[in-house]
Design a protein around this motif. Structure first.
Motif, PDB file in Angstrom:
ATOM      1  N   UNK A 148       0.826  -1.202   0.000  1.00  0.00           N
ATOM      2  CA  UNK A 148       0.000   0.000   0.000  1.00  0.00           C
ATOM      3  C   UNK A 148       0.863   1.255   0.000  1.00  0.00           C
ATOM      4  N   UNK A 149       1.883   1.255   0.841  1.00  0.00           N
ATOM      5  CA  UNK A 149       2.771   2.417   0.937  1.00  0.00           C
ATOM      6  C   UNK A 149       3.465   2.668  -0.392  1.00  0.00           C
ATOM      7  N   UNK A 150       3.981   1.598  -1.010  1.00  0.00           N
ATOM      8  CA  UNK A 150       4.703   1.744  -2.276  1.00  0.00           C
ATOM      9  C   UNK A 150       3.758   2.200  -3.377  1.00  0.00           C
ATOM     10  N   UNK A 151       2.560   1.603  -3.448  1.00  0.00           N
ATOM     11  CA  UNK A 151       1.600   2.014  -4.479  1.00  0.00           C
ATOM     12  C   UNK A 151       1.246   3.491  -4.329  1.00  0.00           C
ATOM     13  N   UNK A 181      13.778   8.348  -2.082  1.00  0.00           N
ATOM     14  CA  UNK A 181      13.959   9.696  -1.515  1.00  0.00           C
ATOM     15  C   UNK A 181      12.636  10.225  -0.985  1.00  0.00           C
ATOM     16  N   UNK A 182      11.565  10.056  -1.773  1.00  0.00           N
ATOM     17  CA  UNK A 182      10.249  10.532  -1.356  1.00  0.00           C
ATOM     18  C   UNK A 182       9.761   9.778  -0.124  1.00  0.00           C
ATOM     19  N   UNK A 183       9.986   8.469  -0.101  1.00  0.00           N
ATOM     20  CA  UNK A 183       9.554   7.660   1.035  1.00  0.00           C
ATOM     21  C   UNK A 183      10.301   8.054   2.310  1.00  0.00           C
ATOM     22  N   UNK A 184      11.564   8.382   2.149  1.00  0.00           N
ATOM     23  CA  UNK A 184      12.396   8.744   3.310  1.00  0.00           C
ATOM     24  C   UNK A 184      11.941  10.058   3.942  1.00  0.00           C
ATOM     25  N   UNK A 185      11.233  10.878   3.171  1.00  0.00           N
ATOM     26  CA  UNK A 185      10.772  12.166   3.674  1.00  0.00           C
ATOM     27  C   UNK A 185       9.359  12.104   4.267  1.00  0.00           C
ATOM     28  N   UNK A 209       7.400   4.555   9.670  1.00  0.00           N
ATOM     29  CA  UNK A 209       8.550   4.489  10.572  1.00  0.00           C
ATOM     30  C   UNK A 209       9.745   3.837   9.880  1.00  0.00           C
ATOM     31  N   UNK A 210      10.822   3.679  10.608  1.00  0.00           N
ATOM     32  CA  UNK A 210      12.078   3.163  10.048  1.00  0.00           C
ATOM     33  C   UNK A 210      11.914   1.731   9.568  1.00  0.00           C
ATOM     34  N   UNK A 211      11.198   0.922  10.359  1.00  0.00           N
ATOM     35  CA  UNK A 211      11.030  -0.483   9.971  1.00  0.00           C
ATOM     36  C   UNK A 211      10.210  -0.593   8.681  1.00  0.00           C
ATOM     37  N   UNK A 212       9.166   0.228   8.562  1.00  0.00           N
ATOM     38  CA  UNK A 212       8.350   0.198   7.351  1.00  0.00           C
ATOM     39  C   UNK A 212       9.157   0.672   6.146  1.00  0.00           C
ATOM     40  N   UNK A 213       9.989   1.679   6.345  1.00  0.00           N
ATOM     41  CA  UNK A 213      10.826   2.168   5.249  1.00  0.00           C
ATOM     42  C   UNK A 213      11.762   1.067   4.753  1.00  0.00           C
TER      43      UNK A 213
END
Length: 460
Positions: free
Chosen positions: A39-42, A63-67, A72-76
């Motif tokens: 879901x996050x990636x989509x 880069x966009x996800x990191x911002x 959280x860190x685990x999801x990233x």
């Protein structure tokens, strides 16, 4: 191939397949992906494509996800690991589109069922069980529609084929009505009968509803004026070929035998639905159509609404709206409904007080709003007087016709059997009484007795 594999395939092609992405992205939803990381990636892919109108690179996505502040860190890390498994891969384009569409349909239905369970368990505070049919209907209607317009040059061949494709039409059982409509009315149209009180608006619609049913069509008759039983009574008289008085004295066995013969002759169904006067609008009718499809697998071929002026508008509420805007709005909404469900709609409207006593009704005699004839595809007047009534006849006059030249057969006579609620063709000799007033646009020396006739000729 598992559901999870389909989701990964979709995400891969959203990154590497531009043609696929532009076709399916408008129909995909974040909620279709059951895994949180997917879901996050989509969602990130969707945001990037919508903003930059281009496919994202993996680096841009990271880069966009990191911002983002909502992961959280685990999801990233989990999403980053998911992205490392995605790479370009050749796949059949049509198969991919078909599989993605099936995935969307399946997930939409699955989510709709879950929503229904939440509503029934009273975990959804905003919706009631009455919302469940529409939720399921919306889910079942999920479909990819990639048509975004007609390309004049590229679609020339399709356009030529369309020119030579016979359009489906719904034929009347009245010869002159078929003549002036070139064989009947097509789908996606609004057709209006204009007449004074008691002249025969409901009679005309009941007769046509009976005729279409006899032809094997599914008919939906919506009444806001008379009770369902009264409409059914008129249709009984028409189809059973008996007077309304005889209906009430007919033995039950004879009645059932006649109904049985009709049932054996037609493959169509007729549903009559009553609404209180001035209480229903196109939104109610749309909900009824969806409910009939869901509960009875019934989809009408033609709809009759008796009648337009006593409907309400779904767009304008309250009593401060003027009649022109209100009636025009109702007409537009009903025509939109006809287009949405790909069928013709028949309705009626009243004449003004001047038109009620006139023997030559024009468009200007439409009561309440001239916006109605501006919206209708086909509009005709039903005219009666003492002479015509004594002959059991009625005059029909074309007022607006998008199917044919309204100057040809502008007026004609049909027969009326009010006791049996029937209309019928009359002998050609009976048409002589309207020939003198019938005009053709090809005759430049024609004199016009009414300004309305001149106005109609001028508009052609």
């Amino acid at each position: 191939m598992t559901s999870e594999r389909i989701e990964i395939t979709i995400l891969r092609n959203l990154i590497f397949n531009e043609d696929y992405t532009r076709k399916v992205l408008p129909f995909l939803k974040e909620i279709y992906f059951s895994d949180r990381n997917e879901q996050v990636l989509y969602k990130q892919i969707e945001l990037f494509v919508n903003e930059y109108k281009n496919l994202p690179t993996k680096e841009a996505l990271l880069i966009e996800l990191n911002q983002r502040k909502d992961i959280n860190e685990d999801e990233f890390k989990a999403v980053k690991e998911l992205m490392t498994t995605l790479s370009t891969e050749d796949v059949d384009g049509q198969w991919l589109l078909d599989t993605t569409e099936k995935f969307c349909k399946d997930r939409a239905v699955h989510n709709a069922v879950l929503d229904g369970i939440k509503i029934l368990d009273k975990k959804d505070k905003k919706r009631t069980p009455e919302a469940i049919p529409s939720i399921l209907a919306d889910a079942l209607a999920v479909s990819f529609d990639n048509h975004i317009g007609h390309d004049y040059l590229e679609d020339a061949e399709k356009r030529y084929d369309w020119y030579h494709t016979k359009e489906k039409k719904y034929q009347f059982d009245l010869s002159y009505m078929n003549k002036i409509t070139k064989g009947g009315v097509p789908s996606k149209t609004l057709n209006i009968a204009l007449a004074g009180t008691g002249v025969g608006k409901s009679l005309f619609m009941c007769h046509c509803a009976s005729s279409f049913l006899a032809q094997g069509q599914n008919v939906l008759y919506i009444t806001l004026e008379m009770a369902e039983e009264r409409i059914a009574e008129r249709i009984d008289a028409n189809l059973l070929d008996v007077t309304i008085d005889d209906l009430h004295t007919m033995p039950k066995q004879l009645y059932e035998d006649k109904i049985g013969k009709i049932r054996n002759k037609t493959s169509g169904k007729l549903i009559i639905k009553e609404y209180p006067t001035a209480s229903a609008h196109a939104g109610h009718f749309r909900a009824l159509l969806n409910e009939l499809a869901l509960k009875k697998s019934y989809r009408p071929d033609v709809i009759f609404i008796d009648y337009l002026n006593i409907c309400t508008s779904s767009r304008f509420k309250g009593g401060n709206i003027n009649s022109y805007t209100l009636i025009k709005s109702i007409a537009e909404e009903l025509r939109g409904l006809a287009v949405e469900f790909n069928l013709p709609i028949f309705s009626a409207t009243q004449t003004t007080r001047t038109g009620f006593v006139s023997t030559d009704i024009g468009l200007e005699d439409t009561s309440e709003s001239f916006g109605l004839p501006a919206t209708a595809d086909f509009m005709f007047a039903l005219i009666s007087n003492e002479e015509l009534e004594s002959l059991n006849q009625m005059k029909v006059k074309q007022l607006k016709n998008r199917y044919n030249d309204p100057g040809i057969n502008r007026s004609f006579i049909i027969g009326v059997d009010r006791a049996k609620m029937k209309l019928y063709d009359v002998e050609n000799s009976a048409q002589n009484i309207v020939q003198s007033s019938d005009t053709k646009k090809s005759d430049p020396d024609t004199s016009y007795e009414k300004f309305s006739d001149f106005k109609l000729w001028f508009m052609i």
